[in-house]
Design an enzyme around this catalytic site. Structure first.
Site, mmCIF file in Angstrom:
data_model
loop_
_atom_site.group_PDB
_atom_site.id
_atom_site.type_symbol
_atom_site.label_atom_id
_atom_site.label_comp_id
_atom_site.label_asym_id
_atom_site.label_seq_id
_atom_site.Cartn_x
_atom_site.Cartn_y
_atom_site.Cartn_z
ATOM 1 N N THR A 196 0.824 -1.210 0.000
ATOM 2 C CA THR A 196 0.000 0.000 0.000
ATOM 3 C C THR A 196 0.859 1.262 0.000
ATOM 4 O O THR A 196 0.622 2.203 -0.770
ATOM 5 C CB THR A 196 -0.918 0.025 1.230
ATOM 6 O OG1 THR A 196 -1.755 -1.132 1.209
ATOM 7 C CG2 THR A 196 -1.780 1.271 1.244
ATOM 8 N N LYS A 256 -0.278 -10.031 7.541
ATOM 9 C CA LYS A 256 -0.164 -8.647 7.999
ATOM 10 C C LYS A 256 -1.578 -8.170 8.278
ATOM 11 O O LYS A 256 -2.399 -8.083 7.373
ATOM 12 C CB LYS A 256 0.488 -7.755 6.936
ATOM 13 C CG LYS A 256 0.500 -6.276 7.321
ATOM 14 C CD LYS A 256 1.015 -5.388 6.183
ATOM 15 C CE LYS A 256 0.926 -3.914 6.560
ATOM 16 N NZ LYS A 256 1.393 -3.022 5.470
ATOM 17 N N TYR A 304 -11.777 -3.372 -3.845
ATOM 18 C CA TYR A 304 -12.853 -2.859 -4.694
ATOM 19 C C TYR A 304 -13.946 -3.879 -4.998
ATOM 20 O O TYR A 304 -15.125 -3.588 -4.853
ATOM 21 C CB TYR A 304 -12.305 -2.282 -6.019
ATOM 22 C CG TYR A 304 -13.411 -1.796 -6.948
ATOM 23 C CD1 TYR A 304 -14.092 -0.613 -6.659
ATOM 24 C CD2 TYR A 304 -13.782 -2.528 -8.068
ATOM 25 C CE1 TYR A 304 -15.122 -0.180 -7.480
ATOM 26 C CE2 TYR A 304 -14.808 -2.094 -8.902
ATOM 27 C CZ TYR A 304 -15.478 -0.921 -8.604
ATOM 28 O OH TYR A 304 -16.506 -0.487 -9.415
ATOM 29 N N TYR A 339 -2.185 -10.168 3.327
ATOM 30 C CA TYR A 339 -2.276 -8.783 3.805
ATOM 31 C C TYR A 339 -3.751 -8.426 3.924
ATOM 32 O O TYR A 339 -4.443 -8.261 2.929
ATOM 33 C CB TYR A 339 -1.544 -7.894 2.800
ATOM 34 C CG TYR A 339 -1.524 -6.409 3.082
ATOM 35 C CD1 TYR A 339 -1.924 -5.870 4.307
ATOM 36 C CD2 TYR A 339 -1.066 -5.526 2.097
ATOM 37 C CE1 TYR A 339 -1.885 -4.513 4.534
ATOM 38 C CE2 TYR A 339 -1.015 -4.162 2.313
ATOM 39 C CZ TYR A 339 -1.422 -3.656 3.533
ATOM 40 O OH TYR A 339 -1.379 -2.306 3.755
ATOM 41 N N ARG A 344 -8.971 -0.403 3.526
ATOM 42 C CA ARG A 344 -8.655 -0.046 2.148
ATOM 43 C C ARG A 344 -9.333 -0.990 1.149
ATOM 44 O O ARG A 344 -9.521 -0.622 -0.002
ATOM 45 C CB ARG A 344 -7.130 -0.086 1.902
ATOM 46 C CG ARG A 344 -6.301 0.848 2.770
ATOM 47 C CD ARG A 344 -6.304 2.299 2.328
ATOM 48 N NE ARG A 344 -5.521 2.615 1.184
ATOM 49 C CZ ARG A 344 -4.483 3.456 1.161
ATOM 50 N NH1 ARG A 344 -4.047 4.020 2.272
ATOM 51 N NH2 ARG A 344 -3.878 3.753 0.046
ATOM 52 N N ILE A 389 4.834 -4.230 10.027
ATOM 53 C CA ILE A 389 5.074 -3.655 8.709
ATOM 54 C C ILE A 389 4.444 -2.270 8.759
ATOM 55 O O ILE A 389 3.292 -2.067 8.395
ATOM 56 C CB ILE A 389 4.482 -4.546 7.596
ATOM 57 C CG1 ILE A 389 5.007 -5.986 7.729
ATOM 58 C CG2 ILE A 389 4.830 -3.980 6.221
ATOM 59 C CD1 ILE A 389 4.419 -6.965 6.742
#
Length: 308
Positions: A53, A171, A116, A142, A147, A213
């Site tokens: 990201t 993560k 999305y 992840y 997001r 991270i």
């Protein structure tokens, strides 16, 4: 099959998610990129990640992502582990990039929950299983629901960790601390759990996490790495002190969408040109003023920046 136990042992600590620096014309500044990687390694960062990201992967072409991975791998030169982000909203693209990471010699791939399109848990299972089975490479999933608009359920992750041995960690950019506790309960205590939330970097170590991270590592890599080092050495007070010391910086670096504040800060530090590709852009002057005021407490800024 890759030596998964060896991977689990070495993929610990602060895995810095490096920004992708651009020149004024919007092209990738590979020279600055290499300098950033060297700085991180010299600052004690335990491993390097790119095109996650923070690396603006959605602003890069597939070809650029591959070139960034190649450049990072060459610059790192096996000095620390390399964990590129290879995920995408497109399944075939994710497969392609993950295979490229393996060819380049990455130590693991960081594969994001597709964004999305909001896939079901069943679809996520199929997606990650096929990606994992396509490579002889450790996979770190992840999960960043803020997001992606989709949360990977603990039950889905546990099934993946059981059915795909090379899925070795996750993560979690997940503010639900109950959720992250249940990750280790259901996936096993040797499953690698990383914090992607700055204020949870220290708390996740306390429950058995493997490291973090953290975007903030872009600005103060030594301090973010030291949180893990202090914890590993049993110096709980030092780890706690660093946790609270970094809170004002963590707060201001998320006043705008990541990585815009990071790039503004690194620009003030003279390390990059603070350029993003549209639709991302630098923060407003007001936010940049806030960043500058907080940043003075953590790093030495050039005189012309300090005078502002």
């Amino acid at each position: 099959m890759a030596d998964l136990q060896a991977a689990k042992e070495k993929l610990r600590g602060s895995i810095a998610p490096i920004i992708t620096p651009f020149k004024e014309d919007g092209s990738i500044d590979y020279s600055k990129f290499e300098q950033l990687i060297d700085w991180h390694i010299h600052s004690g960062t335990h491993a390097i990640s790119v095109t996650g990201t923070t690396g603006e992967p959605s602003s890069l072409t597939v070809e650029e992502r591959v070139e960034v991975m190649k450049t990072a791998s060459k610059t790192i030169d096996n000095r620390v582990p390399f964990v590129p982000g290879t995920g995408s909203t497109n399944h075939e693209e994710t497969m392609y990039l993950t295979k490229k990471a393996e060819e380049i010699g990455a130590d693991a791939a960081l594969v994001i929950v597709p964004y999305y399109n909001k896939p079901s848990q069943h679809a996520l299972y199929k997606h990650f299983k096929r990606v994992a089975e396509s490579v002889d490479l450790p996979i770190i999933i992840y999960n960043i629901p803020g997001r992606t608009a989709t949360n990977l359920h603990v039950e889905t992750l546990a099934k993946l960790s059981k059915d795909c041995p090379n899925i070795i960690g996750v993560k979690e950019s997940n503010k639900d601390f109950e959720h992250v506790n249940r990750v280790l309960l259901n996936c096993g205590r040797d499953f690698l759990l990383y914090s992607g939330i700055e204020l949870l970097c220290y708390p996740m170590l306390a429950i058995g996490g493997a490291g973090h991270i953290s975007a903030t590592a872009n600005v103060v890599p030594s301090k973010v790495a030291e949180i893990y080092d202090a914890w590993k050495e049993g110096d709980v007070k030092r780890a706690q002190d660093l946790h609270y010391d970094l809170m004002p910086l963590n707060d201001v670096l998320f006043k705008d969408t990541n990585p815009a504040p990071l790039k503004a800060a690194l620009g003030m530090m003279g390390r990059i040109e603070p350029v993003l590709r549209l639709p991302m852009d630098v923060p407003t002057k007001e936010i940049q003023d806030e960043i500058r005021n907080v940043l003075r407490d953590y790093v030495d800024l050039p005189d012309e920046v300090t005078a502002k």
